[in-house]
Design a protein around this motif. Structure first.
Motif: not given
Ligand SMILES: Cc1cc2nc3c(=O)[nH]c(=O)nc-3n(C[C@H](O)[C@H](O)[C@H](O)COP(=O)(O)OP(=O)(O)OC[C@H]3O[C@@H](n4cnc5c(N)ncnc54)[C@H](O)[C@@H]3O)c2cc1C
Ligand code: FES
Length: 292
Positions: A70, A74, A78, A274, A278
């Motif tokens: 996760k 992520e 980002t 997660w 998304c």
């Protein structure tokens, strides 16, 4: 509030990416073998990452990350140039002793190639002959070869499928190094536990000191929680404060592997939550055809 700006990013494969982060104090304090704990955003998980490089003049540190779950996935989405990390603690761990070696073999397997770089450079700067043994699954995943060439006296590249360099694992590369050199005084190996164990088994019959960098699950990184405990010989050690480097011939790799899988259920659930978030965000904000 302190924020840590990402000033460089490069993607080495679908799963592996490099972040260069501006943090002059960390760059000044960093030593080979140390790691940091990162929080990418305020609610983010704290994850340990090795200092794969540091540049004291530019005031930056380099992290090379594999997107496995996760948080690392992520961050892959980002973290881009100009964004910031919420928290960055370190440098942590005991720096690798680099002085007093004549000939060393620095071994990196897969993602382990990046964290072994500062040690290899440190050994070279301390006057040792450095043999690099780097292993990847296939040619398309190879990275940092030129960086290693610039500091190694000899470089043995291995790929599992033989698409570049020697066909075989890094343990086969170590065998080649041992055949060529009968005066190796240390092997340092960084990579997945199964790889580090294989390296330690190759060197054991030759009595060559073998150091491995352990990656147990860490929480606080300060020796308080006990999450990172590892068995080394008849002792229990905390990798965050006693390591992460340990004698590979003494490490209980079965225990390490078992403890790394301990939260597999929770990790899978976090990943699913997660991914679902998304998907919901994407369907709420669909990208118009031909749009940005
Ligand atoms: C000293 C040290 C240095 C490390 N250096 C690097 C590095 O340079 N680059 C890199 O990509 N990875 C590195 N790791 C591993 C990295 O911390 C984990 O891959 C990351 O925490 C996984 O988080 P996730 O949420 O993406 O995946 P998850 O799905 O939560 O976990 C995937 C796997 O990662 C491991 N893991 C999960 N949480 C942690 C944790 N808090 N601490 C350690 N391992 C964990 C477990 O084995 C787990 O099965 C290092 C680990 C340690 C202990
Ligand atoms: S991470 Fe908590 S004791 Fe090492």
């Amino acid at each position: 509030m302190l924020r840590f700006e990402i000033v460089g990013r490069e993607d080495y494969s679908e799963a592996t990416y490099m972040l260069e982060v501006h943090h002059p104090l960390m760059a000044r304090a960093a030593q080979p073998g140390q790691f940091v704990i990162v929080m990418s955003h305020e609610q983010g998980e704290r994850i340990p990452l090795t200092l794969a490089d540091f540049d004291r003049e530019r005031g930056t540190i380099t992290l090379v990350i594999q997107a496995v779950g996760k948080t690392t996935r992520e961050m892959q989405q980002t973290c881009s140039i100009g964004t910031t990390l919420h928290g960055l603690v370190g440098p942590m761990g005991i720096p690798s002793p680099l002085e007093g070696h004549k000939k060393v073999v620095c071994v990196g397997g897969g993602l382990g190639v990046a964290p072994v770089f500062p040690q290899a450079r440190g050994f070279k700067e301390a006057g040792a002959t450095v043999i690099g043994v780097l292993g990847f699954r296939t040619k398309g995943l190879v990275f940092w070869i030129e960086k290693f060439r610039s500091i190694c006296d000899e470089l043995i590249l291995c790929t599992d499928d033989g698409s570049a360099g020697l066909k075989g694992f890094v343990s086969d590369g170590i065998k080649v190094a041992i055949e060529r050199h009968d005066d190796i005084d240390e092997v340092l190996a960084i990579g997945p536990p199964v790889m580090m164990r294989a390296c330690a088994e190759v060197t054991r019959p030759h009595g060559i000191k073998t150091v491995v960098s352990l990656n147990p699950i860490m929480v606080d990184g300060t020796g308080m929680c006990g999450g990172c405990r590892v068995k080394v010989g008849d002792k229990v050690k905390f990798a965050c404060v006693d390591g992460p480097d340990f004698d590979g011939h003494q490490v209980d790799f079965d225990d390490l592997t078992m403890r790394l899988r301990r939260y597999a259920e929770e990790e899978r659930a976090a990943m699913e939550r997660w991914s679902e978030n998304c998907r919901m965000r994407e369907s709420a904000n669909p990208i118009a055809p031909g749009g940005e």
